[in-house]
Design a protein around this motif. Structure first.
Motif, PDB file in Angstrom:
ATOM      1  N   GLU A 123     155.791  75.192  20.835  1.00 24.68           N
ATOM      2  CA  GLU A 123     155.453  76.607  20.987  1.00 24.68           C
ATOM      3  C   GLU A 123     155.615  77.260  19.624  1.00 24.68           C
ATOM      4  O   GLU A 123     156.687  77.193  19.019  1.00 24.68           O
ATOM      5  N   SER A 124     154.536  77.855  19.132  1.00 27.13           N
ATOM      6  CA  SER A 124     154.578  78.506  17.821  1.00 27.13           C
ATOM      7  C   SER A 124     155.394  79.788  17.892  1.00 27.13           C
ATOM      8  O   SER A 124     155.755  80.257  18.976  1.00 27.13           O
ATOM      9  N   THR A 125     155.649  80.369  16.738  1.00 31.76           N
ATOM     10  CA  THR A 125     156.440  81.609  16.699  1.00 31.76           C
ATOM     11  C   THR A 125     155.740  82.753  17.429  1.00 31.76           C
ATOM     12  O   THR A 125     156.396  83.682  17.875  1.00 31.76           O
ATOM     13  N   ASP A 126     154.419  82.665  17.570  1.00 32.08           N
ATOM     14  CA  ASP A 126     153.702  83.700  18.323  1.00 32.08           C
ATOM     15  C   ASP A 126     153.542  83.345  19.801  1.00 32.08           C
ATOM     16  O   ASP A 126     152.818  84.010  20.535  1.00 32.08           O
ATOM     17  N   GLY A 127     154.225  82.277  20.241  1.00 25.87           N
ATOM     18  CA  GLY A 127     154.248  81.931  21.653  1.00 25.87           C
ATOM     19  C   GLY A 127     153.116  81.062  22.153  1.00 25.87           C
ATOM     20  O   GLY A 127     153.027  80.774  23.344  1.00 25.87           O
ATOM     21  N   LYS A 148     160.932  75.903  11.687  1.00 20.25           N
ATOM     22  CA  LYS A 148     160.777  77.352  11.607  1.00 20.25           C
ATOM     23  C   LYS A 148     159.423  77.800  12.153  1.00 20.25           C
ATOM     24  O   LYS A 148     159.250  78.947  12.534  1.00 20.25           O
ATOM     25  N   LYS A 149     158.460  76.892  12.193  1.00 22.20           N
ATOM     26  CA  LYS A 149     157.119  77.232  12.675  1.00 22.20           C
ATOM     27  C   LYS A 149     157.033  77.254  14.197  1.00 22.20           C
ATOM     28  O   LYS A 149     156.085  77.781  14.755  1.00 22.20           O
ATOM     29  N   GLY A 150     157.980  76.640  14.861  1.00 25.43           N
ATOM     30  CA  GLY A 150     157.948  76.612  16.318  1.00 25.43           C
ATOM     31  C   GLY A 150     159.007  75.686  16.877  1.00 25.43           C
ATOM     32  O   GLY A 150     159.729  75.028  16.140  1.00 25.43           O
ATOM     33  N   LYS A 151     159.074  75.646  18.188  1.00 23.95           N
ATOM     34  CA  LYS A 151     160.080  74.827  18.874  1.00 23.95           C
ATOM     35  C   LYS A 151     159.395  73.898  19.860  1.00 23.95           C
ATOM     36  O   LYS A 151     158.472  74.297  20.561  1.00 23.95           O
ATOM     37  N   TYR A 193     161.037  73.186   7.402  1.00 24.87           N
ATOM     38  CA  TYR A 193     159.775  73.925   7.448  1.00 24.87           C
ATOM     39  C   TYR A 193     159.193  73.935   8.857  1.00 24.87           C
ATOM     40  O   TYR A 193     158.882  74.984   9.414  1.00 24.87           O
ATOM     41  N   TRP A 194     159.039  72.744   9.464  1.00 25.76           N
ATOM     42  CA  TRP A 194     158.380  72.635  10.761  1.00 25.76           C
ATOM     43  C   TRP A 194     159.185  73.273  11.876  1.00 25.76           C
ATOM     44  O   TRP A 194     158.622  73.858  12.795  1.00 25.76           O
ATOM     45  N   GLN A 237     158.914  72.297  23.172  1.00 24.08           N
ATOM     46  CA  GLN A 237     159.247  72.697  24.535  1.00 24.08           C
ATOM     47  C   GLN A 237     159.364  71.490  25.463  1.00 24.08           C
ATOM     48  O   GLN A 237     160.105  71.516  26.436  1.00 24.08           O
TER      49      GLN A 237
END
Length: 155
Positions: free
Chosen positions: A117-121, A85-88, A82-83, A90
């Motif tokens: 960094e969230s999926t929206d950057g 997929k929400k972001g990476k 889950y987590w 950095q």
């Protein structure tokens, strides 16, 4: 003016030096445990972050601050899916506070800071602490338990 500059340099020297005076010296066993922790943190931000779950023993039971009850390895795998997929992640730093080793068992208390960094950057900085409970299996430090997570400020 000249004295305040000299005093400033002396204070900087004192505080920089005092940080080193209180640094812990780790035994070879403690260094081995910490190297294992650093290894699975590095894997967690690699191109295959789910390979981090290979460091979880089947007997693993962990308890994150934001969970009402402890969870199993299967729960940890679901949560990580889950987590991730929400972001990476950095960037991160991890700093040990205490490392205890007795044969093939160890625990490590440490602090972390990470920037996700969230999926929206958008970046999100998180600071927290963990206690990892480890067992050496086939020469590799495996997680059998942990407790911790983000430390939330009440601003």
């Amino acid at each position: 003016m000249r004295y305040s500059i000299i005093l400033s340099f002396l204070l900087i020297f004192f505080f920089a030096g005092s940080n080193q005076m209180f640094a812990q010296q780790w035994s070879p066993e403690q260094k081995s445990v910490w190297a294992g922790v650093e290894e699975y943190w590095a894997v967690s931000i690699s191109s295959d972050p789910m390979s981090f779950t290979k460091y979880f023993d089947d007997s693993y039971i962990g308890w994150a601050y934001d969970s009402e009850i402890p969870g199993t390895k299967a729960d940890a795998v679901k949560s990580l899916n889950y987590w991730l997929k929400k972001g990476k992640t950095q960037y991160y730093t991890i700093t040990p506070s205490n490392i205890w080793v007795n044969g093939d068992f160890a625990y490590v208390h440490y602090h972390y800071t990470q920037v996700m960094e969230s999926t929206d950057g958008k970046p999100n900085t998180e600071k927290g602490r963990w206690t990892d409970i480890l067992m050496k299996k086939s020469g590799k430090w495996m997680l059998v338990g942990d407790h911790g997570g983000e430390i939330k400020n009440d601003d």
